[in-house]
Design an enzyme around this catalytic site. Sequence first.
Site, PDB file in Angstrom:
ATOM      1  N   ARG A  35       0.860  -1.181   0.000  1.00  0.00           N
ATOM      2  CA  ARG A  35       0.000   0.000   0.000  1.00  0.00           C
ATOM      3  C   ARG A  35       0.897   1.232   0.000  1.00  0.00           C
ATOM      4  NH1 ARG A  35      -2.987   1.221   4.230  1.00  0.00           N
ATOM      5  NH2 ARG A  35      -2.030  -0.265   5.634  1.00  0.00           N
TER       6      ARG A  35
ATOM      7  N   ARG B 178      -6.028  10.836   7.846  1.00  0.00           N
ATOM      8  CA  ARG B 178      -5.532  11.685   8.925  1.00  0.00           C
ATOM      9  C   ARG B 178      -4.785  12.876   8.347  1.00  0.00           C
ATOM     10  NH1 ARG B 178      -0.840   7.545  11.257  1.00  0.00           N
ATOM     11  NH2 ARG B 178       0.490   7.715   9.440  1.00  0.00           N
TER      12      ARG B 178
ATOM     13  N   TYR C  49       7.039  -4.878   7.499  1.00  0.00           N
ATOM     14  CA  TYR C  49       6.865  -3.555   8.089  1.00  0.00           C
ATOM     15  C   TYR C  49       7.763  -3.463   9.305  1.00  0.00           C
ATOM     16  CZ  TYR C  49       5.564   0.805   9.888  1.00  0.00           C
ATOM     17  OH  TYR C  49       5.667   2.106  10.317  1.00  0.00           O
TER      18      TYR C  49
HETATM   19  P1  FAD Z   1      14.076   2.748   3.259  1.00  0.00           P
HETATM   20  O1  FAD Z   1      14.058   3.883   4.188  1.00  0.00           O
HETATM   21  O2  FAD Z   1      12.898   2.554   2.365  1.00  0.00           O
HETATM   22  O3  FAD Z   1      15.389   2.864   2.367  1.00  0.00           O
HETATM   23  C1  FAD Z   1      15.592   2.079   1.208  1.00  0.00           C
HETATM   24  C2  FAD Z   1      16.339   2.941   0.201  1.00  0.00           C
HETATM   25  O4  FAD Z   1      16.691   2.119  -0.917  1.00  0.00           O
HETATM   26  C3  FAD Z   1      15.511   4.095  -0.331  1.00  0.00           C
HETATM   27  O5  FAD Z   1      16.157   5.317  -0.077  1.00  0.00           O
HETATM   28  C4  FAD Z   1      15.407   3.794  -1.814  1.00  0.00           C
HETATM   29  O6  FAD Z   1      15.439   4.963  -2.619  1.00  0.00           O
HETATM   30  C5  FAD Z   1      16.633   2.935  -2.062  1.00  0.00           C
HETATM   31  N1  FAD Z   1      16.513   2.090  -3.255  1.00  0.00           N
HETATM   32  C6  FAD Z   1      15.497   1.258  -3.554  1.00  0.00           C
HETATM   33  N2  FAD Z   1      15.719   0.672  -4.771  1.00  0.00           N
HETATM   34  C7  FAD Z   1      16.908   1.156  -5.216  1.00  0.00           C
HETATM   35  C8  FAD Z   1      17.674   0.945  -6.405  1.00  0.00           C
HETATM   36  N3  FAD Z   1      17.230   0.149  -7.395  1.00  0.00           N
HETATM   37  N4  FAD Z   1      18.852   1.598  -6.538  1.00  0.00           N
HETATM   38  C9  FAD Z   1      19.294   2.446  -5.568  1.00  0.00           C
HETATM   39  N5  FAD Z   1      18.602   2.688  -4.415  1.00  0.00           N
HETATM   40  C10 FAD Z   1      17.427   2.049  -4.251  1.00  0.00           C
HETATM   41  N6  FAD Z   1       9.063   4.001  11.748  1.00  0.00           N
HETATM   42  C11 FAD Z   1       9.067   4.418  13.040  1.00  0.00           C
HETATM   43  O7  FAD Z   1       9.901   3.962  13.826  1.00  0.00           O
HETATM   44  N7  FAD Z   1       8.184   5.368  13.471  1.00  0.00           N
HETATM   45  C12 FAD Z   1       7.256   5.919  12.647  1.00  0.00           C
HETATM   46  O8  FAD Z   1       6.471   6.767  13.069  1.00  0.00           O
HETATM   47  C13 FAD Z   1       7.215   5.487  11.289  1.00  0.00           C
HETATM   48  N8  FAD Z   1       6.316   6.018  10.437  1.00  0.00           N
HETATM   49  C14 FAD Z   1       6.291   5.576   9.140  1.00  0.00           C
HETATM   50  C15 FAD Z   1       5.357   6.144   8.279  1.00  0.00           C
HETATM   51  C16 FAD Z   1       5.303   5.726   6.956  1.00  0.00           C
HETATM   52  C17 FAD Z   1       4.297   6.331   6.021  1.00  0.00           C
HETATM   53  C18 FAD Z   1       6.204   4.718   6.501  1.00  0.00           C
HETATM   54  C19 FAD Z   1       6.141   4.230   5.086  1.00  0.00           C
HETATM   55  C20 FAD Z   1       7.139   4.188   7.357  1.00  0.00           C
HETATM   56  C21 FAD Z   1       7.191   4.594   8.684  1.00  0.00           C
HETATM   57  N9  FAD Z   1       8.140   4.081   9.569  1.00  0.00           N
HETATM   58  C22 FAD Z   1       8.158   4.505  10.872  1.00  0.00           C
HETATM   59  C23 FAD Z   1       9.098   3.029   9.140  1.00  0.00           C
HETATM   60  C24 FAD Z   1      10.452   3.590   8.680  1.00  0.00           C
HETATM   61  O9  FAD Z   1      10.257   4.421   7.568  1.00  0.00           O
HETATM   62  C25 FAD Z   1      11.358   2.410   8.303  1.00  0.00           C
HETATM   63  O10 FAD Z   1      11.562   1.571   9.408  1.00  0.00           O
HETATM   64  C26 FAD Z   1      12.744   2.792   7.785  1.00  0.00           C
HETATM   65  O11 FAD Z   1      12.768   3.982   7.072  1.00  0.00           O
HETATM   66  C27 FAD Z   1      13.218   1.661   6.900  1.00  0.00           C
HETATM   67  O12 FAD Z   1      14.548   1.852   6.496  1.00  0.00           O
HETATM   68  P2  FAD Z   1      15.127   0.965   5.304  1.00  0.00           P
HETATM   69  O13 FAD Z   1      16.546   1.330   5.164  1.00  0.00           O
HETATM   70  O14 FAD Z   1      14.766  -0.456   5.519  1.00  0.00           O
HETATM   71  O15 FAD Z   1      14.264   1.376   4.016  1.00  0.00           O
HETATM   72  N1  UDP Z   2      -7.407   2.589  13.204  1.00  0.00           N
HETATM   73  C1  UDP Z   2      -8.718   3.028  13.169  1.00  0.00           C
HETATM   74  N2  UDP Z   2      -8.996   4.318  13.556  1.00  0.00           N
HETATM   75  C2  UDP Z   2      -8.032   5.189  13.942  1.00  0.00           C
HETATM   76  C3  UDP Z   2      -6.693   4.738  13.969  1.00  0.00           C
HETATM   77  C4  UDP Z   2      -6.417   3.432  13.598  1.00  0.00           C
HETATM   78  O1  UDP Z   2      -9.614   2.289  12.793  1.00  0.00           O
HETATM   79  O2  UDP Z   2      -8.341   6.353  14.244  1.00  0.00           O
HETATM   80  C5  UDP Z   2      -7.132   1.178  12.809  1.00  0.00           C
HETATM   81  C6  UDP Z   2      -7.017   1.047  11.296  1.00  0.00           C
HETATM   82  O3  UDP Z   2      -7.568  -0.208  10.916  1.00  0.00           O
HETATM   83  C7  UDP Z   2      -5.527   1.083  11.053  1.00  0.00           C
HETATM   84  C8  UDP Z   2      -4.971   0.398  12.301  1.00  0.00           C
HETATM   85  O4  UDP Z   2      -5.899   0.748  13.350  1.00  0.00           O
HETATM   86  O5  UDP Z   2      -5.178   0.393   9.891  1.00  0.00           O
HETATM   87  C9  UDP Z   2      -3.551   0.829  12.667  1.00  0.00           C
HETATM   88  O6  UDP Z   2      -3.507   2.227  12.777  1.00  0.00           O
HETATM   89  P1  UDP Z   2      -2.198   3.054  13.260  1.00  0.00           P
HETATM   90  O7  UDP Z   2      -2.502   4.495  13.134  1.00  0.00           O
HETATM   91  O8  UDP Z   2      -1.757   2.519  14.563  1.00  0.00           O
HETATM   92  O9  UDP Z   2      -1.086   2.598  12.247  1.00  0.00           O
HETATM   93  P2  UDP Z   2      -0.640   3.122  10.818  1.00  0.00           P
HETATM   94  O10 UDP Z   2      -1.865   3.481  10.051  1.00  0.00           O
HETATM   95  O11 UDP Z   2       0.256   4.292  11.065  1.00  0.00           O
HETATM   96  O12 UDP Z   2       0.070   1.919  10.287  1.00  0.00           O
END
Ligand code: FAD
Ligand code: UDP
Length: 393
Positions: free
Chosen positions: A258, A289, A362
Site C-alpha cells: 500500500r 488523517r 513492516y
Molecule cells: P528505506 O528507508 O525505504 O530505504 C531504502 C532505500 O533504498 C531508499 O532510499 C530507496 O530509494 C533505495 N533504493 C530502492 N531501490 C533502489 C535501487 N534500485 N537503486 C538504488 N537505491 C534504491 N518508523 C518508526 O519507527 N516510526 C514511525 O512513526 C514510522 N512512520 C512511518 C510512516 C510511513 C508512512 C512509513 C512508510 C514508514 C514509517 N516508519 C516509521 C518506518 C520507517 O520508515 C522504516 O523503518 C525505515 O525507514 C526503513 O529503512 P530501510 O533502510 O529499511 O528502508
Molecule cells: N485505526 C482506526 N482508527 C483510527 C486509527 C487506527 O480504525 O483512528 C485502525 C485502522 O484499521 C488502522 C490500524 O488501526 O489500519 C492501525 O492504525 P495506526 O494508526 O496505529 O497505524 P498506521 O496506520 O500508522 O500503520
Amino acid sequence: MDADLVIVGAGLFGLTVAQQAAEKAGAKVEIIDVRSHIGGNAYSYTDEDTGAEIHKYGAHLFHTSNPTVWKYVNRFTEFTDYVHRVYTTHDGEVYPLPINLGTINQFFHAHYTPAEAKALIESQAGELAGTDPTNLNDKGISLIGRPLYEAFIKNYTAKQWQTDPSELPASIIRRLPVRFTYDNRYFRDTWEGLPKDGYTAWMTRMIADPRIHVTLNTDFFDESQPLNRRALVGRVPIVYTGPVDRYFDYELGELKWRTVDFTEVRYDEGDHFGCPVMNFADADVPYTRAIEFKNFNPERRDRQNPDRTVVWQEYSRFASRDDEPYYPVNTADDHALYQRYAAKAKAEPMVLFGGRLGTYAYYDMHNVIGSALNAYEHQVGPLLRSRREAAGD
Ligand code: FAD
Ligand code: UDP
C-alpha cells in the site's frame, strides 16, 4: 570502484551497516541511492514558509525499548522529550486515541469508573458472543462493541483499505486496544522522542566518515552507470535494501504494497489543529488523517513562523509498481511469494538482503536499526574479515 562493500539504499538499514563497516572493519563503503537524498523514508527537510520539519514520506516518530538501539542512536543525535499523542474527529467532536476512558466517557456522556467502562464494553462486545467472526467488521464488534467500533474504527479502516470492512478478512486485526484509564500516550516503549536537529542531520552524522562515499540519483539496475547489479554481484560484498522482487526482475510475480498520497494545505494561522496528528474517523472526510508538522517540534517555536502552518492530508491506497511502496499488504499469498524470493535471495553470492523492502516486512526505525546492527555483526563483518584474510591483509 575500489570499495570493500557496496550498499544499495541510503535508508536507516544501509546507513547503519555502512557506519559499522567503516568503524569496525575500516572498510571503504560505497552507498548508492536512486533518490536525490540520503535517509530513505525517514528523510525530512525544513519548510521555509513555516519553519516546520516536514517528514517527506509520512510522519516518523522514534520509539524503542531496545537498550542497544537507544544507545546506538544517541551517538548521533539527541532526542527531544516529544511524547506521541493522537486525536480523532468524529461527528463534529474531537476525542483522544487510543480508545481510553476519556474517549469512552466523552462518547457516552458519562463518568464511568474503569470497572464500569470495562463491564459496558464487554456487554456491548457480547453481541456476537459464541460466533467466530470471519470478516473485519464482525471481528471489530466482537472486540470493542458496535458503538465504539462504528464510531472510530469502521470508516477509518474502510478509507485505509479502500474496502468495506465486511469484505476484509478478520485476520487484519487481532486486537483493538482499549485502555480503562485516561492514559492516551500512543507508544508503550521505554524511550521516545524526535531527533533534536531533525532526521536528516542525525543520518548525515551517521556516515560522516571519509571511508564512506555516497552516490545519489543512481539506480542499481541501470547498466549505463558503473555501480549496477550485473557489474558488481559476485565481485564485491553487497547489501541490498531495495525491493526483493525488483532484484529478481519480478520473475515469480509482484509483492503487494500500500502507498500513501499526501495533499498539502497551508493556512494563514499559527496553529490549525493544536496537535500534530488528527485522525478523521468519518466517511465524509476522504482522507484518513492530517499531520501538522510544526506541532511535532514545539521547542522550535522561536524558529517557526507564528502566522503560518502547513498540514499534509493522507490518502491511503494500493500501490502499483511505480508508486512508493509503504506498507506490505502481507496476505497469505504475499507471504508465500516472499518465502520463494527469500530462498532465491539466500543463494545470491555475497548479497545480503536487508531492510523493509529487501525482506518485505513492516519495520519501525528501531527494528531496522536493530536488524542492521545484527546483520553487520553476524554476516557482513565476518564476510569483510574473511575477504581481508584471503587477500593476505
Ligand atoms: P528505506 O528507508 O525505504 O530505504 C531504502 C532505500 O533504498 C531508499 O532510499 C530507496 O530509494 C533505495 N533504493 C530502492 N531501490 C533502489 C535501487 N534500485 N537503486 C538504488 N537505491 C534504491 N518508523 C518508526 O519507527 N516510526 C514511525 O512513526 C514510522 N512512520 C512511518 C510512516 C510511513 C508512512 C512509513 C512508510 C514508514 C514509517 N516508519 C516509521 C518506518 C520507517 O520508515 C522504516 O523503518 C525505515 O525507514 C526503513 O529503512 P530501510 O533502510 O529499511 O528502508
Ligand atoms: N485505526 C482506526 N482508527 C483510527 C486509527 C487506527 O480504525 O483512528 C485502525 C485502522 O484499521 C488502522 C490500524 O488501526 O489500519 C492501525 O492504525 P495506526 O494508526 O496505529 O497505524 P498506521 O496506520 O500508522 O500503520
